[in-house]
Design a protein around this motif. Structure first.
Motif, PDB file in Angstrom:
ATOM      1  N   TYR A   1       0.856  -1.187   0.000  1.00 33.04           N
ATOM      2  CA  TYR A   1       0.000   0.000   0.000  1.00 33.04           C
ATOM      3  C   TYR A   1       0.890   1.234   0.000  1.00 33.04           C
ATOM      4  N   LEU A   2       0.797   2.019  -1.049  1.00 36.13           N
ATOM      5  CA  LEU A   2       1.628   3.217  -1.192  1.00 36.13           C
ATOM      6  C   LEU A   2       0.793   4.471  -0.960  1.00 36.13           C
ATOM      7  N   HIS A   3       1.295   5.355  -0.112  1.00 36.55           N
ATOM      8  CA  HIS A   3       0.619   6.627   0.098  1.00 36.55           C
ATOM      9  C   HIS A   3       1.164   7.677  -0.858  1.00 36.55           C
ATOM     10  N   ALA A   4       0.473   7.852  -1.932  1.00 37.90           N
ATOM     11  CA  ALA A   4       0.869   8.895  -2.889  1.00 37.90           C
ATOM     12  C   ALA A   4       0.522  10.256  -2.291  1.00 37.90           C
ATOM     13  N   PRO A   5       1.273  11.308  -2.651  1.00 40.00           N
ATOM     14  CA  PRO A   5       0.992  12.623  -2.059  1.00 40.00           C
ATOM     15  C   PRO A   5      -0.362  13.166  -2.501  1.00 40.00           C
ATOM     16  N   ILE A   6      -0.964  13.930  -1.611  1.00 37.50           N
ATOM     17  CA  ILE A   6      -2.252  14.546  -1.919  1.00 37.50           C
ATOM     18  C   ILE A   6      -2.046  15.943  -2.497  1.00 37.50           C
ATOM     19  N   ILE A   7      -0.974  16.607  -2.053  1.00 45.59           N
ATOM     20  CA  ILE A   7      -0.609  17.896  -2.654  1.00 45.59           C
ATOM     21  C   ILE A   7       0.478  17.637  -3.684  1.00 45.59           C
TER      22      ILE A   7
ATOM     23  N   THR B   1       0.889  24.863  -6.444  1.00 45.43           N
ATOM     24  CA  THR B   1       0.575  23.478  -6.101  1.00 45.43           C
ATOM     25  C   THR B   1      -0.934  23.249  -6.149  1.00 45.43           C
ATOM     26  N   ASN B   2      -1.282  21.970  -6.302  1.00 48.12           N
ATOM     27  CA  ASN B   2      -2.685  21.587  -6.439  1.00 48.12           C
ATOM     28  C   ASN B   2      -2.961  20.307  -5.677  1.00 48.12           C
ATOM     29  N   LEU B   3      -4.251  19.998  -5.534  1.00 47.65           N
ATOM     30  CA  LEU B   3      -4.627  18.689  -5.007  1.00 47.65           C
ATOM     31  C   LEU B   3      -4.493  17.650  -6.115  1.00 47.65           C
ATOM     32  N   THR B   4      -4.117  16.467  -5.749  1.00 43.15           N
ATOM     33  CA  THR B   4      -3.815  15.432  -6.739  1.00 43.15           C
ATOM     34  C   THR B   4      -5.041  15.036  -7.564  1.00 43.15           C
ATOM     35  N   VAL B   5      -4.816  14.741  -8.839  1.00 46.67           N
ATOM     36  CA  VAL B   5      -5.865  14.163  -9.670  1.00 46.67           C
ATOM     37  C   VAL B   5      -5.604  12.676  -9.908  1.00 46.67           C
ATOM     38  N   SER B   6      -4.447  12.201  -9.453  1.00 49.61           N
ATOM     39  CA  SER B   6      -4.100  10.795  -9.652  1.00 49.61           C
ATOM     40  C   SER B   6      -2.791  10.494  -8.939  1.00 49.61           C
ATOM     41  N   GLY B   7      -2.705   9.319  -8.361  1.00 50.08           N
ATOM     42  CA  GLY B   7      -1.454   8.916  -7.734  1.00 50.08           C
ATOM     43  C   GLY B   7      -0.634   8.010  -8.636  1.00 50.08           C
ATOM     44  N   GLN B   8      -1.033   7.926  -9.892  1.00 53.04           N
ATOM     45  CA  GLN B   8      -0.439   6.931 -10.780  1.00 53.04           C
ATOM     46  C   GLN B   8       1.063   7.098 -10.989  1.00 53.04           C
ATOM     47  N   LEU B   9       1.482   8.341 -11.269  1.00 52.50           N
ATOM     48  CA  LEU B   9       2.897   8.523 -11.590  1.00 52.50           C
ATOM     49  C   LEU B   9       3.778   8.148 -10.408  1.00 52.50           C
ATOM     50  N   GLU B  10       3.338   8.523  -9.202  1.00 51.88           N
ATOM     51  CA  GLU B  10       4.082   8.129  -8.009  1.00 51.88           C
ATOM     52  C   GLU B  10       3.998   6.616  -7.808  1.00 51.88           C
ATOM     53  N   GLY B  11       2.838   6.039  -8.155  1.00 52.70           N
ATOM     54  CA  GLY B  11       2.693   4.588  -8.076  1.00 52.70           C
ATOM     55  C   GLY B  11       3.692   3.886  -8.974  1.00 52.70           C
ATOM     56  N   GLU B  12       3.918   4.427 -10.147  1.00 50.25           N
ATOM     57  CA  GLU B  12       4.890   3.832 -11.075  1.00 50.25           C
ATOM     58  C   GLU B  12       6.292   3.848 -10.473  1.00 50.25           C
ATOM     59  N   LEU B  13       6.651   4.966  -9.836  1.00 44.70           N
ATOM     60  CA  LEU B  13       7.984   5.058  -9.224  1.00 44.70           C
ATOM     61  C   LEU B  13       8.169   3.935  -8.217  1.00 44.70           C
TER      62      LEU B  13
ATOM     63  N   THR C   1      -2.282   2.307  -4.642  1.00 43.48           N
ATOM     64  CA  THR C   1      -2.663   3.479  -3.854  1.00 43.48           C
ATOM     65  C   THR C   1      -4.159   3.368  -3.581  1.00 43.48           C
ATOM     66  N   PHE C   2      -4.611   3.984  -2.513  1.00 40.00           N
ATOM     67  CA  PHE C   2      -6.042   4.025  -2.218  1.00 40.00           C
ATOM     68  C   PHE C   2      -6.245   5.285  -1.388  1.00 40.00           C
ATOM     69  N   GLY C   3      -6.636   6.346  -2.057  1.00 39.99           N
ATOM     70  CA  GLY C   3      -6.757   7.609  -1.345  1.00 39.99           C
ATOM     71  C   GLY C   3      -7.684   8.562  -2.067  1.00 39.99           C
ATOM     72  N   PRO C   4      -7.891   9.720  -1.480  1.00 38.30           N
ATOM     73  CA  PRO C   4      -8.782  10.690  -2.092  1.00 38.30           C
ATOM     74  C   PRO C   4      -8.155  11.350  -3.313  1.00 38.30           C
ATOM     75  N   THR C   5      -9.011  11.717  -4.226  1.00 33.47           N
ATOM     76  CA  THR C   5      -8.600  12.307  -5.493  1.00 33.47           C
ATOM     77  C   THR C   5      -9.535  13.476  -5.765  1.00 33.47           C
ATOM     78  N   PHE C   6      -9.002  14.501  -6.420  1.00 28.47           N
ATOM     79  CA  PHE C   6      -9.784  15.739  -6.544  1.00 28.47           C
ATOM     80  C   PHE C   6      -9.824  16.220  -7.990  1.00 28.47           C
ATOM     81  N   ARG C   7     -10.989  16.509  -8.471  1.00 27.53           N
ATOM     82  CA  ARG C   7     -11.130  17.049  -9.828  1.00 27.53           C
ATOM     83  C   ARG C   7     -12.060  18.259  -9.753  1.00 27.53           C
TER      84      ARG C   7
END
Length: 479
Positions: free
Chosen positions: A172-178, A219-231, A241-247
RNA sequence: UCCUCAGUAGCUCAGUUGGUUAGAGCGGCGGACUGUUAAUCCGUAGGUCGAAGGUUCAAGUCCUUCCUGAGGAGCCA
């Protein structure tokens, strides 16, 4: 030794937390004549001068426990104040029910009123309410049968997601929210700033000077944690990842939220076929988990909200998803003779009506489409040898439409950089992403599953605002 | 953001081609009833008709603008 001590402490603590019997347990109990203490909220009270019946719910299960009150032996004023919505504690005997409709009930010895609910103003009635009305009282709607069921299922699905990936050995990876990157270019983002909006610092050419902002840049709220997930996938193997996402899109539909939760697995060494296998297995696992663990709630929703719910869930678990290329889908749509509002031809994106036709009319089954034209998909997707398609995959579900979007990723540095330049993206800001293709790059794949869209499917609810406790949508951030 | 529809009692809704004092069911309140299952029966209170303008002798009803909600579309998960 240490382990035993822990268990001992844990049991003591649990006893302290559970200073009451839980209705879920009592309804299954056969320990008749035993003394119990139950605490919960009154759903209805009915009866006469001799006997009163209280339907008590404590949230542990959708069903109520019937409390039987011998009216003459209780204070009339106390009973008068026990109305729909009140919170009470009841000490009494668990007995086999004399009446029809329930196996057990509790004959009250004492009743303690914790909190009243003035029936003149308490908004929840014994009658059913519209979902639109309940949305306006989202702080109280959890007390209804439907929303109790929905949020118990929501919990179970969140738990099952972690269990599935944990059992698979994923991390479980915590991708950044900001985030400072607008990597996917996916729509409008919410700005995160501590600058005073009434007194913005300006640069010499009269633009906002974000170097003065909290992070020294916009800076903004994340629209996806994918790129960090790839790293992380290119180090840990399999992550999610499993977290909030903002659009910040001005979307007003029953399928969109401004704040939603997303699950994004990303797996090294997986190609597009492994990715499809994972998506299908994952979805079937979750739906099956609901059928095995939430059947009471599903049966309620099946009877009150969606008569075909359980049948549909079982169908999805028991049938293989159809897999075909975008090109194949175009051919089917063209050959269908069906009149569509929007044109169908190779190179155009599929519209909602096209997806719905494939899933609900043609195949009557979940469908995974792959190999979309590169022009209509994101920059990071693996480019096929035909130079015109990418290894994208969309999982299309009945009622929901696109429930999962994913792809095999472009792992080739030169091809990825060429695509970034072709699209005029800021390659300097993506230096860290490109580094993964510079050093130890490898085939990898992933996808995004919208948690609330999954819940729409599993619960049979029609509006996404009714499967999240406090929905955020344009013009609404109440509660 | 665009298109369509809606907003009348606490809730769900009716209200005729504009015309006396705006109705119903449920819920609430009062009463009846010895085991009820969204109990039943009798009685009763409760409304700035989303907001602001306008047309008219007269507007819940017609017109304009705005607000809110729902459905469809787009964007996507």
């Amino acid at each position: 030794m240490y382990f035993c001590t822990y268990i001992h402490i844990h049991i003591i603590i649990k006893k302290n937390i559970m200073n009451r019997s839980v209705i879920k347990d009592l309804l299954k109990s056969t320990e008749y004549e035993s003394k119990v203490l139950v605490k919960g909220w009154v759903r209805t009270k009915r009866g006469n001068n001799t006997v009163a019946f209280v339907a008590l719910n404590d949230g542990s299960i959708i069903h109520n426990l019937q409390i039987v009150i011998d009216v003459p032996s209780f204070d009339a004023e106390l009973l008068r104040r026990i109305n729909t919505g009140a919170c009470i504690g009841v000490k009494g005997s668990l007995v086999e029910s004399k009446g029809q409709g329930q196996k057990v009930e509790v004959i009250a010895d004492t009743v303690e009123l914790y909190g009243e609910a003035d029936p003149e103003v308490y908004p929840l009635q014994k009658k059913g309410h519209s979902f639109e009305f309940l949305r306006e009282i989202a702080h109280l709607r959890v007390r209804t049968n439907t929303f109790g069921a929905v949020f118990r299922i929501r919990h179970a699905m969140a738990f099952a997601i972690h269990k599935y990936f944990n059992d698979m050995g994923y991390f479980y990876l915590h991708a950044p929210i900001i985030t400072a990157s607008d990597a996917e270019g996916a729509g409008e983002m919410f700005r995160v700033s501590t600058l005073d909006p009434d007194n913005l610092p300006l640069t010499e050419d009269k633009k906002v000077d974000y170097s003065k902002d909290f992070f020294g840049k916009a800076t903004n709220l994340t629209v996806s944690g994918q790129l960090e997930g790839e790293l992380a996938a290119l180090a840990l193997g399999g992550v999610y990842t499993f977290g909030p996402t903002f659009r910040a899109e001005n979307s007003n539909t029953p399928r969109h939220l401004a704040e939603f939760w997303m699950i994004e697995p990303e797996v090294a060494f997986n190609d597009i076929n492994d990715n499809m296998n994972l998506a299908e297995d994952f979805l079937k696992y979750l739906i099956n988990y609901a059928l095995e663990n939430c059947l009471d709630d599903l049966e309620f929703l099946n009877s009150m909200v969606d008569k075909e719910l359980i049948e549909r869930l079982k169908f999805v678990v028991n049938n293989k998803f159809i897999r075909m290329s975008y090109e194949g889908a175009i051919e089917i749509l063209l050959a269908s003779g069906h009149k569509f509002e929007f044109p169908v031809s190779w190179g155009l994106d599929l519209q909602a009506e096209h997806e719905r036709y494939l899933v609900e009319k043609h195949f009557k089954c979940p469908v995974i489409l792959t190999d979309y034209p590169r022009e209509i998909k994101a920059f990071y997707m693996k480019q096929n040898d035909d130079k015109r398609t990418v290894r994208a995959m969309d999982v299309l579900f009945p009622r929901i439409g696109e429930i999962i979007g994913g792809s095999q990723r472009e792992e080739n540095f030169d091809k990825l950089l060429a695509r970034i330049r072709e699209l005029g993206m800021p390659e300097k800001e993506l230096w860290w992403y490109l580094d993964t293709r510079r050093y130890g790059t490898v085939t990898h794949s992933g996808f995004g599953l919208g948690f609330e869209r999954l819940l729409l499917f599993v619960t049979g609810m029609a509006n996404i605002r009714d499967v999240i406790p406090f929905p955020r949508t344009p013009k609404n951030a109440e509660f």
